[in-house]
Design a protein around this motif. Sequence first.
Motif, PDB file in Angstrom:
ATOM      1  N   UNK A  78       0.838  -1.205   0.000  1.00  0.00           N
ATOM      2  CA  UNK A  78       0.000   0.000   0.000  1.00  0.00           C
ATOM      3  C   UNK A  78       0.870   1.251   0.000  1.00  0.00           C
ATOM      4  N   UNK A  79       1.922   1.238   0.795  1.00  0.00           N
ATOM      5  CA  UNK A  79       2.830   2.383   0.861  1.00  0.00           C
ATOM      6  C   UNK A  79       3.543   2.575  -0.472  1.00  0.00           C
ATOM      7  N   UNK A  80       4.050   1.486  -1.032  1.00  0.00           N
ATOM      8  CA  UNK A  80       4.785   1.564  -2.293  1.00  0.00           C
ATOM      9  C   UNK A  80       3.908   2.093  -3.429  1.00  0.00           C
ATOM     10  N   UNK A  81       2.684   1.618  -3.506  1.00  0.00           N
ATOM     11  CA  UNK A  81       1.795   2.040  -4.588  1.00  0.00           C
ATOM     12  C   UNK A  81       1.128   3.391  -4.332  1.00  0.00           C
ATOM     13  N   UNK A  82       1.415   4.006  -3.190  1.00  0.00           N
ATOM     14  CA  UNK A  82       0.914   5.350  -2.920  1.00  0.00           C
ATOM     15  C   UNK A  82      -0.529   5.432  -2.490  1.00  0.00           C
ATOM     16  N   UNK A  83      -1.052   4.356  -1.914  1.00  0.00           N
ATOM     17  CA  UNK A  83      -2.450   4.341  -1.474  1.00  0.00           C
ATOM     18  C   UNK A  83      -2.545   4.741   0.004  1.00  0.00           C
ATOM     19  N   UNK A  84      -2.491   6.056   0.249  1.00  0.00           N
ATOM     20  CA  UNK A  84      -2.475   6.574   1.620  1.00  0.00           C
ATOM     21  C   UNK A  84      -3.694   6.131   2.415  1.00  0.00           C
ATOM     22  N   UNK A  85      -4.873   6.078   1.784  1.00  0.00           N
ATOM     23  CA  UNK A  85      -6.077   5.673   2.501  1.00  0.00           C
ATOM     24  C   UNK A  85      -5.988   4.209   2.935  1.00  0.00           C
ATOM     25  N   UNK A 104      15.036  -5.974   4.347  1.00  0.00           N
ATOM     26  CA  UNK A 104      15.072  -5.028   5.470  1.00  0.00           C
ATOM     27  C   UNK A 104      14.390  -3.696   5.174  1.00  0.00           C
ATOM     28  N   UNK A 105      13.443  -3.713   4.278  1.00  0.00           N
ATOM     29  CA  UNK A 105      12.666  -2.514   3.958  1.00  0.00           C
ATOM     30  C   UNK A 105      11.449  -2.475   4.869  1.00  0.00           C
ATOM     31  N   UNK A 106      11.226  -1.327   5.486  1.00  0.00           N
ATOM     32  CA  UNK A 106      10.029  -1.125   6.293  1.00  0.00           C
ATOM     33  C   UNK A 106       8.933  -0.539   5.391  1.00  0.00           C
ATOM     34  N   UNK A 107       7.695  -0.545   5.846  1.00  0.00           N
ATOM     35  CA  UNK A 107       6.646   0.115   5.053  1.00  0.00           C
ATOM     36  C   UNK A 107       6.947   1.595   4.810  1.00  0.00           C
ATOM     37  N   UNK A 108       7.558   2.251   5.785  1.00  0.00           N
ATOM     38  CA  UNK A 108       7.889   3.664   5.609  1.00  0.00           C
ATOM     39  C   UNK A 108       8.925   3.839   4.499  1.00  0.00           C
ATOM     40  N   UNK A 109       9.911   2.946   4.423  1.00  0.00           N
ATOM     41  CA  UNK A 109      10.866   2.991   3.313  1.00  0.00           C
ATOM     42  C   UNK A 109      10.142   2.779   1.980  1.00  0.00           C
ATOM     43  N   UNK A 110       9.208   1.847   1.979  1.00  0.00           N
ATOM     44  CA  UNK A 110       8.505   1.504   0.742  1.00  0.00           C
ATOM     45  C   UNK A 110       7.754   2.692   0.166  1.00  0.00           C
ATOM     46  N   UNK A 111       7.263   3.585   1.033  1.00  0.00           N
ATOM     47  CA  UNK A 111       6.505   4.731   0.516  1.00  0.00           C
ATOM     48  C   UNK A 111       7.405   5.711  -0.220  1.00  0.00           C
ATOM     49  N   UNK A 112       8.701   5.567  -0.064  1.00  0.00           N
ATOM     50  CA  UNK A 112       9.652   6.454  -0.753  1.00  0.00           C
ATOM     51  C   UNK A 112      10.343   5.752  -1.912  1.00  0.00           C
ATOM     52  N   UNK A 113       9.977   4.509  -2.183  1.00  0.00           N
ATOM     53  CA  UNK A 113      10.710   3.705  -3.134  1.00  0.00           C
ATOM     54  C   UNK A 113      10.333   3.856  -4.588  1.00  0.00           C
ATOM     55  N   UNK A 114       9.350   4.650  -4.901  1.00  0.00           N
ATOM     56  CA  UNK A 114       8.911   4.814  -6.298  1.00  0.00           C
ATOM     57  C   UNK A 114       9.430   6.110  -6.879  1.00  0.00           C
ATOM     58  N   UNK A 115       9.489   6.150  -8.194  1.00  0.00           N
ATOM     59  CA  UNK A 115       9.839   7.399  -8.876  1.00  0.00           C
ATOM     60  C   UNK A 115       8.824   8.483  -8.528  1.00  0.00           C
ATOM     61  N   UNK A 116       7.549   8.133  -8.582  1.00  0.00           N
ATOM     62  CA  UNK A 116       6.488   9.068  -8.233  1.00  0.00           C
ATOM     63  C   UNK A 116       6.121   8.833  -6.777  1.00  0.00           C
ATOM     64  N   UNK A 117       6.714   9.601  -5.896  1.00  0.00           N
ATOM     65  CA  UNK A 117       6.464   9.427  -4.465  1.00  0.00           C
ATOM     66  C   UNK A 117       5.542  10.524  -3.950  1.00  0.00           C
ATOM     67  N   UNK A 118       4.586  10.942  -4.765  1.00  0.00           N
ATOM     68  CA  UNK A 118       3.708  12.044  -4.378  1.00  0.00           C
ATOM     69  C   UNK A 118       2.883  11.734  -3.135  1.00  0.00           C
ATOM     70  N   UNK A 119       2.595  10.458  -2.882  1.00  0.00           N
ATOM     71  CA  UNK A 119       1.810  10.104  -1.697  1.00  0.00           C
ATOM     72  C   UNK A 119       2.692   9.848  -0.478  1.00  0.00           C
ATOM     73  N   UNK A 120       4.005   9.956  -0.628  1.00  0.00           N
ATOM     74  CA  UNK A 120       4.907   9.652   0.479  1.00  0.00           C
ATOM     75  C   UNK A 120       4.620  10.466   1.737  1.00  0.00           C
ATOM     76  N   UNK A 121       4.385  11.781   1.653  1.00  0.00           N
ATOM     77  CA  UNK A 121       4.106  12.524   2.893  1.00  0.00           C
ATOM     78  C   UNK A 121       2.876  12.014   3.638  1.00  0.00           C
ATOM     79  N   UNK A 122       1.776  11.726   2.916  1.00  0.00           N
ATOM     80  CA  UNK A 122       0.577  11.227   3.579  1.00  0.00           C
ATOM     81  C   UNK A 122       0.827   9.841   4.166  1.00  0.00           C
ATOM     82  N   UNK A 123       1.517   8.997   3.421  1.00  0.00           N
ATOM     83  CA  UNK A 123       1.810   7.662   3.922  1.00  0.00           C
ATOM     84  C   UNK A 123       2.710   7.731   5.143  1.00  0.00           C
ATOM     85  N   UNK A 124       3.718   8.564   5.095  1.00  0.00           N
ATOM     86  CA  UNK A 124       4.632   8.688   6.224  1.00  0.00           C
ATOM     87  C   UNK A 124       3.891   9.178   7.467  1.00  0.00           C
TER      88      UNK A 124
END
Length: 142
Positions: A78-85, A104-124
């Motif tokens: 969910x974090x990787x694909x940018x689905x904050x909800x 050793x990737x956490x979900x928080x790391x995963x939210x930053x792992x895409x080229x398009x990390x536009x949802x990273x702040x909400x996920x974090x």
Amino acid sequence: QTNQGFTALMLGAQNGHEPCIRLLLDNEASIDAADNFGNTALIFSTQNGHAACVDVLADAAADLDRPKDDSYAPLHLAAYYGHADVVEVLARRGADVDALAVDDVTPCHACCGREDASAAPQNARAFGARYPSYHMTTAFRR
């Protein structure tokens, strides 16, 4: 079930058909059944951003931390694909926000792992203060 292990519950979850999921679960569909690739109904709902379906599956006691083929758990996906909800639903429902994937990737790391990390702040934000500030600032910098 198909020869690939795909079930009607997985199809409903993949396409966001909440009423179909409820009907299948009421008729004893196997909630944590996995296809030949390790995908469960929860994985399909998570990857496709269907938060309401994730909530229904959580109500029916789906394993919120079961990884896909021993790799990434639903929260990672969910974090990787940018689905904050979906991240918020999983975190609120008790998914392990500190889970480590095989690399050793956490979900928080995963939210930053895409080229398009536009949802990273909400996920974090959904992960709260469980992570050191380094991880949180990394999410907001992208």
